[in-house]
Design an enzyme around this catalytic site. Structure first.
Site, PDB file in Angstrom:
ATOM      1  CD1 TRP A 184      -1.425   7.833  -1.278  1.00 33.52           C
ATOM      2  CD2 TRP A 184      -1.585   9.083  -2.645  1.00 33.52           C
ATOM      3  NE1 TRP A 184      -2.671   8.011  -1.237  1.00 33.52           N
ATOM      4  CE2 TRP A 184      -2.992   8.949  -2.021  1.00 33.52           C
ATOM      5  CE3 TRP A 184      -1.442  10.506  -3.573  1.00 33.52           C
ATOM      6  CZ2 TRP A 184      -4.081   9.706  -2.453  1.00 33.52           C
ATOM      7  CZ3 TRP A 184      -2.504  11.024  -3.745  1.00 33.52           C
ATOM      8  CH2 TRP A 184      -3.765  10.982  -3.158  1.00 33.52           C
TER       9      TRP A 184
ATOM     10  CE1 TYR B 139      -3.878   2.442   0.467  1.00 38.26           C
ATOM     11  CE2 TYR B 139      -2.440   3.610   1.993  1.00 38.26           C
ATOM     12  CZ  TYR B 139      -3.423   3.373   1.333  1.00 38.26           C
ATOM     13  OH  TYR B 139      -4.292   4.517   1.150  1.00 38.26           O
TER      14      TYR B 139
END
Ligand SMILES: Nc1nc2c(c(=O)[nH]1)N[C@H]1C(S)=C(S)[C@@H](COP(=O)(O)OP(=O)(O)OC[C@H]3O[C@@H](n4cnc5c(=O)[nH]c(N)nc54)[C@H](O)[C@@H]3O)O[C@H]1N2
Ligand SMILES: Nc1nc2c(c(=O)[nH]1)N[C@H]1C(S)=C(S)[C@@H](COP(=O)(O)OP(=O)(O)OC[C@H]3O[C@@H](n4cnc5c(=O)[nH]c(N)nc54)[C@H](O)[C@@H]3O)O[C@H]1N2
Ligand SMILES: [Mo]
Length: 744
Positions: free
Chosen positions: A110, A108
């Site tokens: 960005w 996980y």
């Protein structure tokens, strides 16, 4: 002129001959920011990973080294081939000895903007090509919303794209009631980048056209002062009780839209029995809510009446659902909007996240996007993303998720690329213990983040300025060629090359590359998107022209009114819920028999909150919001981020009364602590943080000292690592009690 995309804005690259390139904001952005402009400066680059590095005992003993030394031992730099052989050997050993379900590649995070060098797509594709991995489901952003909303009204992904646009709000909304503000700091961001920061202009427009704003929540300054919002201060995590009381007033005073509830919703009657107290003897009236929220009953009553007589938009920040029982504010917000009967009308209804990111409220159409195909994952096991430490602690243990009983896999190897769990996860001391359990941890990272420091093998990854890519963001209406403008730092390589080399060693290279190099993939992805856009009547230039063109504006604007078709005809345009209507009561959820998420929205005490018995005097409810001066932990060493700190330590805001009682002044160094840990921070009294509350933004680079005290001001040392409920198992970072003492 070359361009690049960052999640916080398109950047122009100024490259004067003989000088290193400089970044500046995109000239057509009406409200640019200065985040990350110093990316290439030496003080930011100083934190780069130079060469492949291996934890010392891991280099000597391999997986037999055990995990206890992670984060403590020194690293040894090794040549690329040696590191790649070691990593490929570990992947191969684990997949053949334990199967691919022993590899966690949730990854996980960005990462960076750019559609091809998108680290999550890269690692997922790679792990699929070598036989699969245990993946994660949902996000830290919206863990509870992802699970509750499709059952009640619509999937969060669709909802994000279909929010009523700002222009329509400006024309029709009379009253905008928001729980958790409309933070301009958050709307600096959109995944994939931003061409036009629109929030500032949108709010100004609404305000000029006469819209009134009411901001409900523990913090008052998370909305532009230009809109002159009334602030109703309430304790953190009590929004559901406040909304219930609004609903109670609507019901008691005959202000609820009975026709809309009848034709477009199911189960209102059963919810009403709870609301009135017929079911449990407790009427959820403003006096009841006052005891929980701290708001005056009259302020609730007045607001309910105002909402009923105005064209009203009710909005909540995503942070409300990143809390214990975070499903409830989502469900109750939709229920409240349904009672007001304005869902599907221009300017009325509900929003989840106006201001959370720039794209919410965009009038951009959803268009085809360039994507790197991730392939098929033969491993069916997954975890809800925020359950990572639980998974590592309890292999074979069972847990509930979305109505099913599931079993945690037995993870031997973790591979991470494009995220920073030692930033994003809750209760970092607990994560640190859990993180010792796997045999092998591999991380691709440009920088020596805490996650890289807690790995066994670290591969240095390039940053976008060191490679070519396609910049694109759905709803932001732009597509651009991201030029390579800087040489690679030291021995950094692209994630794509790292995975290609590993796939080659594992005998799976063809499946991973399909015979293409990075340029081949960029051309392929571009051409596919170009063809798909053509079908939507959008003409894009050919690949070669695209590479030298300025950012393309995909001028597809489509004014939106959320759920308009459903409102017009709920039979012809049903929702995807079991009944096709808004589920104020859900038979399916009721059938799960979860005491922490029953069949209708309700008030459930958070695990930690100011009303709890454990909240003695001087207990503060800690909120850890998103940082104003950066994206998460990215470029924490940069100038913009440092501006938010004092001497490199993060600021914690609290009410002046609380500061005075403890003898703290603006700038005092404090220890913030609870049973889970201690962090240093700099006290910053602020009247728009309500008494009893403290606000420490996320993102500081976790830096524990010998006593385990974090010197940077990372709130996740303190936060609670528990699922929102047994339904969604989302992150509940915002439910956290702390104490504070002077550290001077
Ligand atoms: N207490 C608390 N905790 C929270 C939250 C909260 O509100 N409160 N919010 C949560 C939310 S909503 C989120 S989204 C998460 C965010 O958590 P993350 O997304 O994990 O945070 P980032 O700092 O963006 O991490 C991205 C990492 O990818 C690296 N990176 C950048 N480009 C590349 C690349 O090309 N290749 C590779 N390999 N790496 C790259 C960056 O250097 C950085 O370390 O945090 C969550 N944590
Ligand atoms: N600058 C910047 N912008 C970002 C990000 C970033 O890292 N930096 N991250 C992006 C990401 S990944 C996400 S998911 C979004 C997240 O978007 P959100 O989750 O909405 O953002 P937060 O900043 O965590 O919270 C917004 C506000 O909610 C308020 N709040 C907190 N708890 C409560 C509560 O219990 N009740 C009420 N009424 N209010 C409360 C806080 O005052 C805070 O200012 O932001 C995005 N935007
Ligand atoms: Mo997020």
């Amino acid at each position: 002129m070359p361009y690049t995309a960052t999640h916080w804005g398109i950047r122009e690259v100024v490259a004067a001959p003989g000088e290193s390139p400089r970044l500046r904001p995109y000239r057509d952005d009406p409200f640019p920011n200065d985040l990350g402009l110093d990316q290439l400066s030496s003080h930011v680059q100083a934190a780069r990973v130079q060469r492949p590095a291996v934890r010392e005992s891991f280099l000597r003993k391999g997986a037999a080294a055990g995990g206890a030394g992670r984060g403590q031992e020194r690293f040894v730099e090794v040549p690329w081939d040696e590191a790649l052989d070691l990593a490929a050997g570990e992947l191969d050993r684990v997949r053949s000895e334990h199967g691919n379900a022993a590899i966690f590649g949730g990854s996980y995070g960005w990462g960076s903007a750019g559609r091809f060098h998108h680290a999550q797509s890269q690692i997922h594709r790679f792990l699929n090509s070598i036989g699969g991995y245990v993946a994660h489901r949902n996000t830290y952003s919206l863990g509870a919303a992802h699970v509750i909303l499709p059952r009640v009204v619509m999937p969060m992904g669709e909802l994000m794209a279909e929010h009523t646009d700002w222009d329509t709000l400006a024309r029709h909304t009379e009253l905008f009631v928001t729980f958790g503000g409309i933070p301009a700091k958050n709307a600096q961001i959109s995944a994939g980048g931003v061409q036009h920061h629109r929030l500032h202009g949108a709010l100004r427009h609404m305000s000029k056209r006469g819209a009134a704003f009411v901001n409900v929540g523990p913090v008052g300054d998370n909305i532009s002062p230009e809109v002159g919002a009334d602030w109703i201060a309430i304790r953190p995590n009590t929004d559901t009780a406040f909304m219930l009381a609004l609903a109670h007033v609507l019901a008691a005073e005959g202000l609820a839209d009975a026709a809309f509830l009848e034709t477009h919703c199911v189960g209102y009657e059963r919810f009403q029995r709870y609301l009135t107290g017929e079911q449990d003897g407790v009427a959820k009236n403003p006096e009841w809510a006052a005891g929980i929220t701290g708001a005056a009953p009259e302020s609730i009553r007045d607001l309910a009446r105002r909402m009923a007589r105005s064209r009203t938009m009710v909005n909540m920040a995503w942070s409300l659902q990143r809390a214990s029982h975070g499903e409830q504010p989502c469900w109750m917000l939709v229920t409240l909007a349904a009672m007001l009967g304005q869902i599907g009308l221009p300017g009325g209804g509900f929003g989840i996240g106006y201001g959370a990111v720039n794209s919410i409220g965009s009038d951009g159409a959803r268009l085809p996007s360039p994507t790197l195909p991730q392939g098929q994952n033969p491993v069916e096991k997954f975890i809800p993303v925020a359950r990572i430490a639980d998974m590592l602690f309890e292999p074979g243990g069972s847990y509930d998720y979305d109505g099913a009983r599931r079993v945690y896999p037995d993870i031997r190897l973790i591979y991470w690329a494009g995220g920073n769990p030692f930033h994003h996860h809750q209760d970092l001391n607990r994560l640190r213990r859990a993180w010792q359990r796997p045999e092998t941890i591999i991380v691709n990272e440009p920088y020596w983040t805490a996650t890289a420091k807690h790995a066994d093998i670290v591969f240095p990854a390039t940053i976008p300025l060191e490679r070519e890519d396609i910049g694109y963001a759905t709803l932001e209406k732009h597509m651009l060629w991201m030029a390579k403008v800087a040489p690679r730092h030291a021995e950094a390589r692209d994630d794509y090359e790292i995975f290609t080399e590993l796939a080659r060693r594992l005998g799976d290279m063809e499946a991973f590359t399909e015979g293409r190099d990075a340029t081949g993939w960029l051309e392929h992805m571009y051409d596919q998107t170009r063809n798909a856009m053509q079908r939507s009547n959008i003409e894009l230039p050919d690949f070669e022209t695209f590479q030298t063109a300025p950012p393309l504006s995909l001028n597809a604007s489509s004014p939106k009114i959320l759920l308009q078709a459903f409102r017009k005809d709920p039979v012809a345009a049903p929702l995807q819920t079991p009944s096709g209507k808004i589920e104020v009561f859900s038979d399916e959820i009721a059938a799960f028999r979860l005491d922490d998420c029953p069949g209708h929205p309700c008030w459930l005490e958070p695990v930690e909150w100011l009303g709890a018995a454990m909240a003695e005097p001087d207990t503060l409810h800690l909120l850890s919001d998103q940082p104003a001066h950066k994206l998460h932990s990215q470029l924490d060493q940069g100038a913009a981020s440092q501006r938010g700190k004092k001497d490199g330590v993060e600021r914690i805001r609290l009410n002046p009364q609380d500061a005075a009682r403890q003898g703290l002044k603006d700038g005092s160094l404090v220890e913030v602590f609870n049973d889970r840990g201690t962090v240093l921070a700099v006290a910053t009294p602020h009247p728009q943080v309500m008494p009893g509350v403290a606000l420490l933004s996320t993102g500081a680079w976790y830096a524990p000292d010998a006593q385990g005290r974090d010197r940077s001001g990372n709130p996740n040392v303190l936060t609670l690592d528990r699922g929102t409920s047994r339904l969604a198992q989302g992150s509940s970072a915002q439910s956290c009690l702390v104490h504070m003492r002077s550290a001077e």
